[in-house]
Design an enzyme around this catalytic site. Structure first.
Site, short mmCIF file in Angstrom:
data_model
loop_
_atom_site.label_atom_id
_atom_site.label_comp_id
_atom_site.label_asym_id
_atom_site.label_seq_id
_atom_site.Cartn_x
_atom_site.Cartn_y
_atom_site.Cartn_z
N ASP A 21 -37.45 20.43 -37.33
CA ASP A 21 -37.08 21.81 -36.99
C ASP A 21 -36.18 21.86 -35.75
OD1 ASP A 21 -37.02 24.53 -37.25
OD2 ASP A 21 -39.02 24.89 -36.44
N GLY A 22 -35.33 22.87 -35.70
CA GLY A 22 -34.52 23.11 -34.50
C GLY A 22 -33.02 22.87 -34.65
N TRP A 26 -30.22 24.00 -31.83
CA TRP A 26 -29.42 22.92 -31.25
C TRP A 26 -27.94 23.31 -31.29
CZ3 TRP A 26 -25.46 19.78 -33.04
CH2 TRP A 26 -25.19 18.64 -32.29
N ARG A 34 -24.57 27.06 -37.29
CA ARG A 34 -25.79 26.40 -37.76
C ARG A 34 -25.49 25.14 -38.58
NH1 ARG A 34 -30.45 29.10 -37.32
NH2 ARG A 34 -31.27 27.99 -39.12
N HIS A 38 -27.18 21.31 -38.81
CA HIS A 38 -27.74 20.60 -39.97
C HIS A 38 -27.08 19.23 -40.14
CE1 HIS A 38 -30.19 23.96 -40.90
NE2 HIS A 38 -29.21 24.76 -41.27
N SER A 66 -37.98 24.39 -47.33
CA SER A 66 -39.25 24.98 -47.79
C SER A 66 -39.01 26.05 -48.86
CB SER A 66 -40.00 25.60 -46.61
OG SER A 66 -39.32 26.76 -46.15
N ASN A 69 -37.52 28.84 -47.26
CA ASN A 69 -36.11 28.72 -46.85
C ASN A 69 -35.15 29.28 -47.89
OD1 ASN A 69 -36.65 25.54 -45.15
ND2 ASN A 69 -36.53 27.59 -44.26
N ARG A 72 -33.12 32.28 -46.83
CA ARG A 72 -32.00 32.22 -45.86
C ARG A 72 -30.70 32.69 -46.51
NH1 ARG A 72 -32.75 27.21 -41.64
NH2 ARG A 72 -34.92 27.67 -41.19
N SER A 197 -46.12 25.94 -41.17
CA SER A 197 -45.10 26.50 -42.08
C SER A 197 -45.25 26.04 -43.53
CB SER A 197 -43.69 26.19 -41.57
OG SER A 197 -43.51 26.68 -40.26
N GLU A 208 -53.42 13.59 -37.26
CA GLU A 208 -53.21 13.87 -35.84
C GLU A 208 -51.92 14.65 -35.73
OE1 GLU A 208 -55.33 13.22 -33.48
OE2 GLU A 208 -56.69 12.16 -34.82
C1 IPE Z 1 -39.88 24.61 -41.72
O1 IPE Z 1 -38.91 25.02 -40.83
C2 IPE Z 1 -39.23 24.00 -42.90
C3 IPE Z 1 -38.43 22.83 -42.65
C4 IPE Z 1 -38.40 22.11 -41.56
C5 IPE Z 1 -37.63 22.39 -43.74
P1 IPE Z 1 -38.56 26.56 -40.62
O2 IPE Z 1 -37.66 26.60 -39.45
O3 IPE Z 1 -38.05 27.16 -41.87
O4 IPE Z 1 -39.99 27.18 -40.29
P2 IPE Z 1 -40.43 28.61 -39.80
O5 IPE Z 1 -40.18 29.56 -40.92
O6 IPE Z 1 -39.64 28.93 -38.60
O7 IPE Z 1 -41.88 28.47 -39.51
C1 IPE Z 2 -34.66 22.96 -39.59
O1 IPE Z 2 -33.88 23.60 -38.65
C2 IPE Z 2 -33.92 22.72 -40.89
C3 IPE Z 2 -34.34 23.60 -42.00
C4 IPE Z 2 -35.33 24.41 -41.99
C5 IPE Z 2 -33.55 23.50 -43.20
P1 IPE Z 2 -33.71 25.17 -38.61
O2 IPE Z 2 -32.53 25.52 -39.46
O3 IPE Z 2 -34.97 25.84 -38.97
O4 IPE Z 2 -33.37 25.41 -37.08
P2 IPE Z 2 -33.88 26.60 -36.15
O5 IPE Z 2 -35.35 26.70 -36.30
O6 IPE Z 2 -33.18 27.83 -36.62
O7 IPE Z 2 -33.45 26.19 -34.78
MG MG Z 3 -36.58 26.47 -37.89
#
Ligand code: IPE
Ligand code: IPE
Ligand code: MG
Length: 246
Positions: A21-22, A26, A34, A38, A66, A69, A72, A197, A208
């Site tokens: 995640d993130g 980033w 975005r 990725h 997910s 997702n 999105r 999630s 853990e």
């Molecule tokens: C969880 O990340 C799914 C993946 C890492 C692929 P999200 O960024 O979609 O999770 P939430 O919705 O913020 O919890």
């Molecule tokens: C995780 O990063 C990748 C996927 C869920 C596909 P994010 O796209 O969720 O990144 P943030 O949470 O918006 O920073």
């Molecule tokens: Mg995320």
């Protein structure tokens, strides 16, 4: 000195699962879109797969996309699918060279046909590899996985293939997407969020949990070593007392 030297090689988690995640945050931090996040995130995948292979981890499961997702923006989903194709194309040779078996879990029917067929191709061409199993969770949701298992088991009960009294943990395990995997030992989530999630709800019953603030594109081999060292300091009691497990 690399943290790698501090890892006890006889206590490596067999199954590591990561919520990557993130990526978006980033990218935002450095003023990019975005998509750039990725792309950078896929580099972290390569590094972590390599590190796990080197350490002798048996199974690595990565949450890539997910069921939620799908909500999105379409443009981001399309880019993620494109990136997935690119990475698979690039990595197939490496997977075979490093003896890594590739698998997927999730509702693959929802993916574009081209992605589906590529995922099948990579799974097929790596199916006999034995060093590590790399599972990509794509279009994956744990609740959906559990619902599917319940439906299949219910059907089997109805047709007298399983009797109700014989339903136990192992029967459930056998009907999950992850039937070929051991339980998760270590679950890592990057980006500072402390939630699951809808990832591997059944399989993490005794995992853990390790949360780090590092955003996924910044997650390095050293960060993985740090997570494993932290894991190795914990006492896994599985309900017993400390005296019993020592
Ligand atoms: C969880 O990340 C799914 C993946 C890492 C692929 P999200 O960024 O979609 O999770 P939430 O919705 O913020 O919890
Ligand atoms: C995780 O990063 C990748 C996927 C869920 C596909 P994010 O796209 O969720 O990144 P943030 O949470 O918006 O920073
Ligand atoms: Mg995320």
């Amino acid at each position: 000195m690399s943290l790698k030297n501090k890892i006890y090689i006889d206590n490596i988690p067999k199954h590591i699962a990561i919520i990557m995640d993130g990526n978006g945050r980033w990218a935002k931090k450095i003023g990019k879109n975005r998509n750039a996040g990725h792309k950078a995130g896929s580099k972290s995948v390569e590094k972590v797969v390599e590190a796990c292979t080197e350490l002798g981890v048996e199974a690595l499961t990565l949450f890539a996309f997910s069921t939620e997702n799908w909500n999105r923006p379409k443009i981001e989903i399309n880019l993620l699918m494109k990136l997935l194709l690119l990475s698979l194309n690039k990595e197939l040779e490496n997977l075979n060279k490093n003896n890594i078996r590739f698998k997927t879990i999730g509702d693959l029917d929802r993916l574009p046909k081209k992605v589906q067929s590529y995922l099948k191709k990579v799974s097929k061409e790596t199916q006999n590899n034995t060093r590590m199993t790399l599972t990509l969770a794509i279009s994956y949701g744990a609740r959906e996985e559990i619902i599917n298992a319940i439906k299949t088991i219910g059907d089997k009960v109805k047709n007298n293939l399983i009797s109700l009294k014989n339903i136990d943990e192992s029967v459930i395990n056998q009907h999950l997407y992850t039937h070929y995997l051991p339980d998760v030992d270590l679950l890592i989530r990057t980006s500072g969020e402390k939630r699951i999630s809808n990832f591997l709800l059944w399989q993490i019953a005794y995992a853990e949990l390790y949360f780090t603030k590092k955003l996924w594109p910044d997650f390095s081999k050293e960060d993985l070593y740090e997570a494993i060292i932290n894991y190795q300091k914990r006492e896994r009691r599985f309900g017993k007392t400390s005296e019993q497990v020592n």
